[in-house]
Scaffold this motif. Structure first.
Motif, short mmCIF file in Angstrom:
data_model
loop_
_atom_site.label_atom_id
_atom_site.label_comp_id
_atom_site.label_asym_id
_atom_site.label_seq_id
_atom_site.Cartn_x
_atom_site.Cartn_y
_atom_site.Cartn_z
N TYR A 10 -3.67 -18.93 -33.21
CA TYR A 10 -4.08 -18.61 -31.84
C TYR A 10 -3.60 -19.68 -30.87
N ILE A 11 -3.79 -20.94 -31.23
CA ILE A 11 -3.39 -22.04 -30.35
C ILE A 11 -1.88 -22.02 -30.12
N LEU A 12 -1.10 -21.81 -31.18
CA LEU A 12 0.36 -21.75 -31.04
C LEU A 12 0.78 -20.58 -30.15
N VAL A 13 0.15 -19.43 -30.33
CA VAL A 13 0.47 -18.25 -29.51
C VAL A 13 0.09 -18.52 -28.05
N CYS A 14 -1.05 -19.14 -27.83
CA CYS A 14 -1.46 -19.48 -26.45
C CYS A 14 -0.44 -20.40 -25.80
N MET A 15 0.04 -21.39 -26.53
CA MET A 15 1.03 -22.31 -25.99
C MET A 15 2.34 -21.58 -25.69
N LYS A 16 2.75 -20.69 -26.58
CA LYS A 16 3.98 -19.92 -26.35
C LYS A 16 3.84 -19.06 -25.10
N ARG A 17 2.66 -18.47 -24.90
CA ARG A 17 2.43 -17.64 -23.70
C ARG A 17 2.47 -18.48 -22.43
N LEU A 18 1.94 -19.69 -22.48
CA LEU A 18 2.03 -20.58 -21.31
C LEU A 18 3.48 -20.91 -21.00
N GLU A 19 4.27 -21.17 -22.03
CA GLU A 19 5.70 -21.45 -21.82
C GLU A 19 6.42 -20.24 -21.25
N ALA A 20 6.05 -19.06 -21.72
CA ALA A 20 6.67 -17.83 -21.21
C ALA A 20 6.36 -17.63 -19.73
N LYS A 21 5.24 -18.17 -19.29
CA LYS A 21 4.85 -18.10 -17.87
C LYS A 21 5.46 -19.27 -17.09
N GLU A 22 6.36 -19.99 -17.76
CA GLU A 22 7.06 -21.13 -17.18
C GLU A 22 6.12 -22.26 -16.77
N GLN A 23 5.03 -22.39 -17.50
CA GLN A 23 4.15 -23.55 -17.33
C GLN A 23 4.61 -24.59 -18.34
N ASN A 24 5.37 -25.55 -17.86
CA ASN A 24 6.01 -26.50 -18.76
C ASN A 24 5.13 -27.67 -19.15
N SER A 25 4.05 -27.89 -18.42
CA SER A 25 3.17 -29.00 -18.74
C SER A 25 1.76 -28.46 -18.95
N TYR A 26 1.22 -28.72 -20.12
CA TYR A 26 -0.13 -28.27 -20.43
C TYR A 26 -0.72 -29.19 -21.49
N ASN A 27 -2.03 -29.14 -21.60
CA ASN A 27 -2.73 -29.94 -22.60
C ASN A 27 -3.76 -29.06 -23.29
N PHE A 28 -4.52 -29.65 -24.19
CA PHE A 28 -5.52 -28.89 -24.94
C PHE A 28 -6.46 -28.14 -24.00
N ASN A 29 -6.97 -28.85 -22.99
CA ASN A 29 -7.93 -28.22 -22.08
C ASN A 29 -7.33 -27.02 -21.36
N SER A 30 -6.10 -27.13 -20.89
CA SER A 30 -5.50 -26.00 -20.17
C SER A 30 -5.17 -24.85 -21.11
N VAL A 31 -4.78 -25.15 -22.35
CA VAL A 31 -4.52 -24.09 -23.33
C VAL A 31 -5.81 -23.32 -23.59
N MET A 32 -6.91 -24.04 -23.74
CA MET A 32 -8.20 -23.40 -24.04
C MET A 32 -8.70 -22.58 -22.85
N LYS A 33 -8.60 -23.14 -21.65
CA LYS A 33 -9.13 -22.45 -20.46
C LYS A 33 -8.21 -21.33 -19.99
N ALA A 34 -6.92 -21.61 -19.94
CA ALA A 34 -5.99 -20.65 -19.35
C ALA A 34 -5.68 -19.48 -20.27
N GLU A 35 -5.52 -19.73 -21.55
CA GLU A 35 -5.07 -18.67 -22.46
C GLU A 35 -6.11 -18.25 -23.48
#
Length: 113
Positions: A10-35
């Motif tokens: 789930y965490i890896l998929v969330c990070m991939k989705r953030l990258e697909a949205k062109e969000q190049n900078s993220y951390n644990f908190n943003s992965v958890m909250k945003a995705e």
């Protein structure tokens, strides 16, 4: 990619989705909250874990070098605030999801989007 828990996937998929949205900078908190939280709310998944369990899974992904820190400057910062990036390709993630028999179907669907 080796064996990953459902939560780690789930965490890896969330990070991939953030990258697909062109969000190049993220951390644990943003992965958890945003995705992660958004996926759970949108799809009513039963795979929802408390924050400290998620943080342990996140740390495990760092140890296994599937994700890495953007720089070394934040060494004194708590791990959940340090910027991270995926160290595996989309293809590797997709292959990992396909080969994992008990992978929730929602994860494969989310990676395809």
């Amino acid at each position: 990619m080796g064996y990953c828990s459902v939560l780690e996937l789930y965490i890896l998929v969330c990070m991939k989705r953030l990258e697909a949205k062109e969000q190049n900078s993220y951390n644990f908190n943003s992965v958890m909250k945003a995705e992660y939280k958004g996926i759970h709310e949108a799809y009513q998944t039963s795979d929802y874990y408390v924050r400290n369990v998620c943080l342990r899974a996140f740390e495990h992904l760092v140890q296994r070098e599937l994700i890495g820190f953007m720089d070394n400057r934040g060494n004194n910062q708590p791990i959940e605030f340090r910027a991270v990036k995926l160290l595996i390709s989309s293809h590797e993630l997709y292959q990992g999801l396909k080969s994992y028999r008990s992978c929730p179907a929602i994860l494969r669907k989310l990676v395809d989007q």
